[in-house]
Design a protein around this motif. Structure first.
Motif, mmCIF file in Angstrom:
data_model
loop_
_atom_site.group_PDB
_atom_site.id
_atom_site.type_symbol
_atom_site.label_atom_id
_atom_site.label_comp_id
_atom_site.label_asym_id
_atom_site.label_seq_id
_atom_site.Cartn_x
_atom_site.Cartn_y
_atom_site.Cartn_z
ATOM 1 N N SER A 1 0.835 -1.201 0.000
ATOM 2 C CA SER A 1 0.000 0.000 0.000
ATOM 3 C C SER A 1 0.871 1.252 0.000
ATOM 4 N N GLY A 2 0.297 2.337 -0.488
ATOM 5 C CA GLY A 2 1.018 3.608 -0.528
ATOM 6 C C GLY A 2 1.480 4.037 0.852
ATOM 7 N N GLN A 3 2.650 4.644 0.905
ATOM 8 C CA GLN A 3 3.233 5.075 2.174
ATOM 9 C C GLN A 3 3.351 6.593 2.204
ATOM 10 N N LEU A 4 3.090 7.150 3.367
ATOM 11 C CA LEU A 4 3.194 8.597 3.591
ATOM 12 C C LEU A 4 4.215 8.844 4.683
ATOM 13 N N ALA A 5 4.527 10.100 4.912
ATOM 14 C CA ALA A 5 5.464 10.470 5.985
ATOM 15 C C ALA A 5 4.729 10.442 7.320
ATOM 16 N N THR A 6 4.275 9.246 7.709
ATOM 17 C CA THR A 6 3.559 9.102 8.972
ATOM 18 C C THR A 6 4.443 8.387 9.986
ATOM 19 N N TYR A 7 4.202 8.721 11.219
ATOM 20 C CA TYR A 7 4.917 8.146 12.345
ATOM 21 C C TYR A 7 3.862 7.662 13.333
ATOM 22 N N ARG B 1 14.949 -4.737 -1.631
ATOM 23 C CA ARG B 1 14.818 -3.502 -2.404
ATOM 24 C C ARG B 1 14.953 -3.793 -3.899
ATOM 25 N N SER B 2 15.867 -4.685 -4.247
ATOM 26 C CA SER B 2 16.100 -5.007 -5.665
ATOM 27 C C SER B 2 14.923 -5.759 -6.296
ATOM 28 N N ASP B 3 13.984 -6.256 -5.493
ATOM 29 C CA ASP B 3 12.802 -6.943 -6.016
ATOM 30 C C ASP B 3 11.711 -5.965 -6.460
ATOM 31 N N ILE B 4 11.831 -4.707 -6.075
ATOM 32 C CA ILE B 4 10.800 -3.709 -6.414
ATOM 33 C C ILE B 4 10.886 -3.400 -7.898
ATOM 34 N N VAL B 5 9.754 -3.554 -8.597
ATOM 35 C CA VAL B 5 9.747 -3.357 -10.049
ATOM 36 C C VAL B 5 8.918 -2.157 -10.503
ATOM 37 N N TYR B 6 8.067 -1.628 -9.619
ATOM 38 C CA TYR B 6 7.204 -0.512 -10.028
ATOM 39 C C TYR B 6 6.820 0.316 -8.808
ATOM 40 N N VAL B 7 6.827 1.633 -8.963
ATOM 41 C CA VAL B 7 6.485 2.555 -7.883
ATOM 42 C C VAL B 7 5.590 3.660 -8.444
ATOM 43 N N ASP B 8 4.547 4.028 -7.699
ATOM 44 C CA ASP B 8 3.743 5.227 -7.975
ATOM 45 C C ASP B 8 4.191 6.304 -7.007
ATOM 46 N N ILE B 9 4.381 7.518 -7.495
ATOM 47 C CA ILE B 9 4.743 8.631 -6.624
ATOM 48 C C ILE B 9 3.772 9.772 -6.874
ATOM 49 N N ALA B 10 3.124 10.239 -5.808
ATOM 50 C CA ALA B 10 2.196 11.369 -5.901
ATOM 51 C C ALA B 10 2.857 12.600 -5.288
ATOM 52 N N ALA C 1 10.558 0.814 -12.655
ATOM 53 C CA ALA C 1 9.643 1.634 -13.445
ATOM 54 C C ALA C 1 8.790 2.438 -12.474
ATOM 55 N N ARG C 2 8.258 3.577 -12.922
ATOM 56 C CA ARG C 2 7.432 4.368 -12.013
ATOM 57 C C ARG C 2 6.463 5.235 -12.791
ATOM 58 N N THR C 3 5.449 5.670 -12.086
ATOM 59 C CA THR C 3 4.519 6.686 -12.564
ATOM 60 C C THR C 3 4.550 7.788 -11.531
ATOM 61 N N ILE C 4 4.626 9.038 -11.992
ATOM 62 C CA ILE C 4 4.537 10.175 -11.077
ATOM 63 C C ILE C 4 3.352 11.031 -11.504
ATOM 64 N N TYR C 5 2.680 11.605 -10.521
ATOM 65 C CA TYR C 5 1.539 12.459 -10.840
ATOM 66 C C TYR C 5 1.358 13.477 -9.717
ATOM 67 N N GLN C 6 0.653 14.540 -10.053
ATOM 68 C CA GLN C 6 0.372 15.584 -9.078
ATOM 69 C C GLN C 6 -1.012 15.339 -8.494
#
Length: 113
Positions: free
Chosen positions: A32-38, A69-78, A102-107
């Motif tokens: 799941s997506g991660q945020l700067a939460t503590y 870490r090397s197993d990660i193949v795709y990331v979404d960044i908002a 690979a990644r997708t970035i969006y605003q």
């Protein structure tokens, strides 16, 4: 195919929503997506600081699920402001991955406070 639901990884904050932090299906892990939460909630910081913490959580969850870490193949960044933040995130992304996934970035303007 069997699914393994990971709801709470030690050393990560309790999710803010009723979600699994990850679901492992076969040899694939969906995180799941991660945020700067503590543990005490969201802590605003620079885009670099927030992204660095979100990636730290992502890597902890992946490791807990048996992946590297090397197993990660795709990331979404908002981004809240792509124009302002993309250079800092690109630098961080390049530093975190030997072979960048690979990644997708969006605003996502609605993320603003």
């Amino acid at each position: 195919m069997a699914k393994h639901f990971i709801t709470q990884v030690p050393g990560t904050p309790i999710p803010l929503s009723p979600i699994s932090q990850a679901v492992v299906v076969g040899n694939t892990c969906h995180i799941s997506g991660q945020l700067a939460t503590y543990d005490d909630g969201y802590r605003p910081g620079s885009s670099h600081e927030e992204a660095e913490h979100a990636f730290e959580l992502l890597f902890r969850i992946a490791e807990h699920a048996g992946f590297e870490r090397s197993d990660i193949v795709y990331v979404d960044i908002a981004f809240i402001d792509m124009t302002r933040d993309v250079a800092a995130i690109n630098a961080l992304y390049g530093a975190l991955f030997t072979n960048p996934p690979a990644r997708t970035i969006y605003q996502a303007v609605a993320m603003r406070d």
